[in-house]
Write a protein that holds these residues in place. Structure first.
Motif, PDB file in Angstrom:
ATOM      1  N   MET A   1       0.631  -6.441   6.961  1.00  0.00           N
ATOM      2  CA  MET A   1      -0.213  -7.616   6.955  1.00  0.00           C
ATOM      3  C   MET A   1      -0.930  -7.814   5.630  1.00  0.00           C
ATOM      4  SD  MET A   1      -0.875  -7.115  10.705  1.00  0.00           S
ATOM      5  CE  MET A   1       0.505  -7.707  11.653  1.00  0.00           C
ATOM      6  N   ALA A   2      -0.298  -7.400   4.539  1.00  0.00           N
ATOM      7  CA  ALA A   2      -0.970  -7.506   3.249  1.00  0.00           C
ATOM      8  C   ALA A   2       0.080  -7.631   2.162  1.00  0.00           C
ATOM      9  CB  ALA A   2      -1.841  -6.275   3.023  1.00  0.00           C
ATOM     10  N   SER A   3       0.574  -8.847   1.950  1.00  0.00           N
ATOM     11  CA  SER A   3       1.762  -8.972   1.108  1.00  0.00           C
ATOM     12  C   SER A   3       1.491  -8.767  -0.387  1.00  0.00           C
ATOM     13  CB  SER A   3       2.457 -10.307   1.363  1.00  0.00           C
ATOM     14  OG  SER A   3       2.122 -11.238   0.386  1.00  0.00           O
ATOM     15  N   LEU A   4       0.216  -8.926  -0.825  1.00  0.00           N
ATOM     16  CA  LEU A   4      -0.046  -8.760  -2.258  1.00  0.00           C
ATOM     17  C   LEU A   4      -1.011  -7.615  -2.545  1.00  0.00           C
ATOM     18  CD1 LEU A   4      -0.071 -12.297  -1.867  1.00  0.00           C
ATOM     19  CD2 LEU A   4       0.453 -11.855  -4.242  1.00  0.00           C
ATOM     20  N   ALA A   5      -1.291  -6.797  -1.529  1.00  0.00           N
ATOM     21  CA  ALA A   5      -2.298  -5.752  -1.711  1.00  0.00           C
ATOM     22  C   ALA A   5      -1.661  -4.395  -1.965  1.00  0.00           C
ATOM     23  CB  ALA A   5      -3.190  -5.691  -0.468  1.00  0.00           C
ATOM     24  N   ARG A   6      -2.422  -3.557  -2.650  1.00  0.00           N
ATOM     25  CA  ARG A   6      -1.956  -2.211  -2.994  1.00  0.00           C
ATOM     26  C   ARG A   6      -2.056  -1.293  -1.770  1.00  0.00           C
ATOM     27  NH1 ARG A   6      -5.589   0.904  -7.423  1.00  0.00           N
ATOM     28  NH2 ARG A   6      -6.801   1.610  -5.623  1.00  0.00           N
ATOM     29  N   ARG A   7      -1.095  -0.366  -1.644  1.00  0.00           N
ATOM     30  CA  ARG A   7      -1.182   0.647  -0.597  1.00  0.00           C
ATOM     31  C   ARG A   7      -2.384   1.538  -0.858  1.00  0.00           C
ATOM     32  NH1 ARG A   7       3.723   1.309   2.442  1.00  0.00           N
ATOM     33  NH2 ARG A   7       5.272  -0.013   1.448  1.00  0.00           N
ATOM     34  N   LYS A   8      -3.033   2.021   0.218  1.00  0.00           N
ATOM     35  CA  LYS A   8      -4.189   2.895   0.057  1.00  0.00           C
ATOM     36  C   LYS A   8      -3.692   4.282  -0.324  1.00  0.00           C
ATOM     37  CE  LYS A   8      -8.373   4.257   2.599  1.00  0.00           C
ATOM     38  NZ  LYS A   8      -9.474   3.489   1.993  1.00  0.00           N
ATOM     39  N   PRO A   9      -4.206   4.814  -1.437  1.00  0.00           N
ATOM     40  CA  PRO A   9      -3.768   6.168  -1.803  1.00  0.00           C
ATOM     41  C   PRO A   9      -4.126   7.135  -0.673  1.00  0.00           C
ATOM     42  CG  PRO A   9      -5.041   5.163  -3.591  1.00  0.00           C
ATOM     43  CD  PRO A   9      -5.173   4.266  -2.396  1.00  0.00           C
ATOM     44  N   GLY A  10      -3.189   7.983  -0.286  1.00  0.00           N
ATOM     45  CA  GLY A  10      -3.456   8.949   0.782  1.00  0.00           C
ATOM     46  C   GLY A  10      -3.163   8.414   2.171  1.00  0.00           C
ATOM     47  N   ASN A  11      -2.965   7.088   2.317  1.00  0.00           N
ATOM     48  CA  ASN A  11      -2.613   6.546   3.630  1.00  0.00           C
ATOM     49  C   ASN A  11      -1.683   5.350   3.438  1.00  0.00           C
ATOM     50  OD1 ASN A  11      -2.370   5.660   6.215  1.00  0.00           O
ATOM     51  ND2 ASN A  11      -4.576   5.420   6.623  1.00  0.00           N
ATOM     52  N   PRO A  12      -0.391   5.641   3.207  1.00  0.00           N
ATOM     53  CA  PRO A  12       0.553   4.579   2.832  1.00  0.00           C
ATOM     54  C   PRO A  12       0.808   3.565   3.942  1.00  0.00           C
ATOM     55  CG  PRO A  12       1.707   6.659   3.168  1.00  0.00           C
ATOM     56  CD  PRO A  12       0.243   6.960   3.256  1.00  0.00           C
ATOM     57  N   LEU A  13       0.311   3.823   5.165  1.00  0.00           N
ATOM     58  CA  LEU A  13       0.540   2.868   6.260  1.00  0.00           C
ATOM     59  C   LEU A  13      -0.413   1.684   6.187  1.00  0.00           C
ATOM     60  CD1 LEU A  13       1.143   5.295   9.257  1.00  0.00           C
ATOM     61  CD2 LEU A  13       2.815   4.128   7.783  1.00  0.00           C
ATOM     62  N   VAL A  14      -1.504   1.813   5.413  1.00  0.00           N
ATOM     63  CA  VAL A  14      -2.454   0.702   5.320  1.00  0.00           C
ATOM     64  C   VAL A  14      -2.596   0.256   3.865  1.00  0.00           C
ATOM     65  CG1 VAL A  14      -3.749   1.417   7.371  1.00  0.00           C
ATOM     66  CG2 VAL A  14      -4.538   2.132   5.109  1.00  0.00           C
ATOM     67  N   ALA A  15      -3.047  -0.996   3.716  1.00  0.00           N
ATOM     68  CA  ALA A  15      -3.272  -1.551   2.390  1.00  0.00           C
ATOM     69  C   ALA A  15      -4.767  -1.639   2.138  1.00  0.00           C
ATOM     70  CB  ALA A  15      -2.662  -2.952   2.320  1.00  0.00           C
ATOM     71  N   GLU A  16      -5.135  -1.623   0.853  1.00  0.00           N
ATOM     72  CA  GLU A  16      -6.552  -1.771   0.482  1.00  0.00           C
ATOM     73  C   GLU A  16      -6.936  -3.243   0.559  1.00  0.00           C
ATOM     74  OE1 GLU A  16      -7.530   2.102  -2.270  1.00  0.00           O
ATOM     75  OE2 GLU A  16      -7.414   0.165  -3.258  1.00  0.00           O
ATOM     76  N   ARG A  17      -6.989  -3.735   1.778  1.00  0.00           N
ATOM     77  CA  ARG A  17      -7.311  -5.133   2.023  1.00  0.00           C
ATOM     78  C   ARG A  17      -8.477  -5.187   3.004  1.00  0.00           C
ATOM     79  NH1 ARG A  17      -4.122  -9.073   6.205  1.00  0.00           N
ATOM     80  NH2 ARG A  17      -5.922 -10.426   6.438  1.00  0.00           N
ATOM     81  N   PHE A  18      -9.394  -6.132   2.832  1.00  0.00           N
ATOM     82  CA  PHE A  18     -10.479  -6.276   3.809  1.00  0.00           C
ATOM     83  C   PHE A  18     -10.767  -7.748   4.076  1.00  0.00           C
ATOM     84  CE2 PHE A  18     -14.256  -7.694   1.406  1.00  0.00           C
ATOM     85  CZ  PHE A  18     -13.840  -7.493   0.096  1.00  0.00           C
ATOM     86  N   GLU A  19     -11.413  -7.969   5.211  1.00  0.00           N
ATOM     87  CA  GLU A  19     -11.891  -9.302   5.555  1.00  0.00           C
ATOM     88  C   GLU A  19     -13.395  -9.219   5.738  1.00  0.00           C
ATOM     89  OE1 GLU A  19     -10.325 -12.369   6.612  1.00  0.00           O
ATOM     90  OE2 GLU A  19      -8.230 -11.775   6.307  1.00  0.00           O
ATOM     91  N   LEU A  20     -14.089 -10.266   5.231  1.00  0.00           N
ATOM     92  CA  LEU A  20     -15.538 -10.361   5.412  1.00  0.00           C
ATOM     93  C   LEU A  20     -15.822 -11.318   6.562  1.00  0.00           C
ATOM     94  CD1 LEU A  20     -18.524 -10.017   4.369  1.00  0.00           C
ATOM     95  CD2 LEU A  20     -18.075 -12.008   2.909  1.00  0.00           C
ATOM     96  N   TYR A  21     -16.649 -10.876   7.511  1.00  0.00           N
ATOM     97  CA  TYR A  21     -17.063 -11.715   8.648  1.00  0.00           C
ATOM     98  C   TYR A  21     -18.582 -11.795   8.667  1.00  0.00           C
ATOM     99  CZ  TYR A  21     -12.450 -11.455  10.911  1.00  0.00           C
ATOM    100  OH  TYR A  21     -11.125 -11.562  11.207  1.00  0.00           O
ATOM    101  N   ALA A  22     -19.114 -12.892   9.222  1.00  0.00           N
ATOM    102  CA  ALA A  22     -20.528 -12.928   9.585  1.00  0.00           C
ATOM    103  C   ALA A  22     -20.624 -13.747  10.862  1.00  0.00           C
ATOM    104  CB  ALA A  22     -21.384 -13.536   8.480  1.00  0.00           C
ATOM    105  N   GLY A  23     -21.321 -13.204  11.852  1.00  0.00           N
ATOM    106  CA  GLY A  23     -21.444 -13.900  13.137  1.00  0.00           C
ATOM    107  C   GLY A  23     -20.090 -14.141  13.784  1.00  0.00           C
TER     108      GLY A  23
END
Lengths: 301, 187
Positions: free
Chosen positions: A196-218
């Protein structure tokens, strides 16, 4: 309920305060072309044709090319277009804020987000908590952090990897997780499945996830940021994969942004983020309808 | 067939063999994810509310509903029998599908019956109906207790509050939208 005039005043002050925030931090405001030969192909984003070109769905391609040329802290406020998107929180033409930092990761962007929300709240409202979705939210006291994996374990009846496999990730995100993100501070949901992260870098140490985040409020989704992938080979593979998925779903494949792929090897380790300005104004106006913060809705034209 | 692009408030569709009315609808798209269509629907037979989320590409069966003018014939147990004015065809409706209509229907009166497939699923009432009071206590003249209404039983068995001056045998008008007394019918 605020009058339309009050809401347009609020919209204008939000945009002014965003500019003053980035100027104070030494960012350069840039403008990039809005009609481009190719967007980054995404499985679920439909660009509009504009003559032989496309309207941009985000300024990301050109902004990253500016990073490749050595501009290291840049932001842009611009109109973006995405076909077939109309709902209480979507219009096909909307206003995006994007900012990019060279020699940074998504963690630097998370700090930017906390500071930006605080700055805009103080400039446009007050230092008191704001109220949204019947929740009082402190905007000046940082964010609450969940990994996507934790959020699924806590708020959903399926594990993250199973939801990715059985295709229920998005449904569960909308029906089970997002309602639980109505907290007394903004929320940062981080480390998305790599699918679910087509332009994001893989997280070092956990290749199953990308270093991507979403900001929410309320419970309102405001921004999507990530550490940029800067490997042209992997990026081309991911674009091709997105086009394969589009074809499988009956959508035509989209052209690849070739100059971007050519220059990507020159991209320093960077991080970039897109924030919906209409959504941010909705948050401060206390409304659940994007129509309330627009001068005109598409239907009024 | 309807597609997700047809979804909107007020759309009537068939789900698991029952007619549903879409009462709330929104397009959502979680960060870079797929487009989803969130709906809230009411079962038009039993009133149950359903939350359903659909993806693009899904399709729906429309609910084929028609309203026919029918005459109410009689009640047997929990079944109400109606007859089509044109075809003389009879349909039977369950008490729970009748809703409040059972308080206002007199034998041989004409109403619009909502038909789903072969099934009668509801009655459209006029906003006002006239019914006779069959039992109510007389107005004690000089009553100073301050009561400005008293119970009355109508010929359908429905009990409601009426003003103290209403007497047994009188015809009154009832507002079927809230079930309350409206006026006395002169004459």
């Amino acid at each position: 309920m605020m009058t339309q005039h009050k809401k347009l005043i609020l919209r204008s002050s939000v945009i002014k305060s965003i500019r003053s925030f980035f100027e104070a931090k030494g960012f350069l405001e840039v403008e990039t072309p809005q009609r481009i030969p190719a967007n980054a192909p995404e499985e679920h984003i439909e660009p509009y044709k504009s003559g032989d070109l496309y309207l941009h769905t985000s300024p990301e391609i050109c902004m990253k090319r500016l990073l490749c040329r050595g501009h290291d802290k840049i932001f842009q406020i611009c109109r973006c277009w995405r076909s077939d998107e109309r709902g209480s929180k979507h219009v096909p033409e909307f206003t995006m804020l994007e900012w990019y930092r060279a020699n940074s990761t998504y963690v630097d962007l998370m700090i930017d987000c906390e500071e930006l929300l605080r700055h805009v709240a103080e400039a446009c409202c007050s230092t008191a908590p704001i109220s949204y979705n019947a929740k009082s939210i402190a905007m000046n006291n940082g964010a609450i952090f969940f990994t996507v994996d934790e959020a699924f374990a806590t708020f959903s009846d399926a594990r993250m990897e199973d939801a990715v496999k059985d295709g229920s990730f998005d449904e569960r995100m909308v029906t089970q997780i997002e309602p639980a993100l109505i907290q007394d501070k903004p929320v940062i949901l981080m480390d998305y499945p790599i699918e679910m992260a087509s332009l994001a870098r893989r997280k070092p140490g956990n290749p199953l996830v990308a270093e991507r985040f979403e900001l929410y409020a309320g419970g309102l989704e405001l921004a999507n940021g990530f550490s940029e992938l800067n490997d042209p080979v992997e990026q081309r593979e991911r674009f091709s994969h997105a086009n394969l998925k589009r074809a499988a779903a009956g959508f035509s494949p989209l052209p690849l942004p070739e100059p971007f792929l050519q220059e990507l090897a020159m991209l320093p380790p960077s991080a970039g983020i897109a924030l919906g300005i209409d959504r941010l104004v909705m948050l401060f106006a206390g409304t659940n309808s994007i129509d309330d913060v627009l001068a005109f809705t598409p239907e009024q034209l | 067939m309807y597609s997700v692009a047809d979804l909107k408030k007020g759309l009537k569709l068939t789900l698991d063999g029952a007619p549903y009315l879409v009462i709330a609808f929104d397009f959502v798209k979680p960060g870079k994810g797929q487009a989803l269509y969130r709906t809230k629907m009411r079962n038009m037979i039993n009133g149950t509310i359903l939350d359903r989320t659909y993806r693009s590409g899904e399709s729906f069966e429309p609910a084929s509903l028609e309203e026919r003018q029918m005459e109410y014939l009689y009640k047997e147990g929990t079944h109400y029998t109606f007859m089509d004015q044109q075809t003389y065809e009879q349909v039977v409706m369950e008490e729970d599908a009748m809703g409040d209509a059972k308080y206002y229907l007199l034998e041989n009166c004409k109403v619009d019956v909502l038909i789903f497939g072969e099934k009668a699923i509801g009655v459209t009432l006029p906003n006002f109906v006239n019914l006779r009071v069959v039992q109510t206590d007389p107005w004690a003249k000089g009553d100073t207790s301050g009561n400005d209404s008293k119970p009355a039983t109508l010929e359908t068995g429905y009990v409601l509050r009426v003003p103290p001056f209403i007497e047994e045998g009188e015809l009154i008008t009832i507002d079927t939208r809230n079930g309350e007394y409206s006026t006395r019918v002169k004459g």
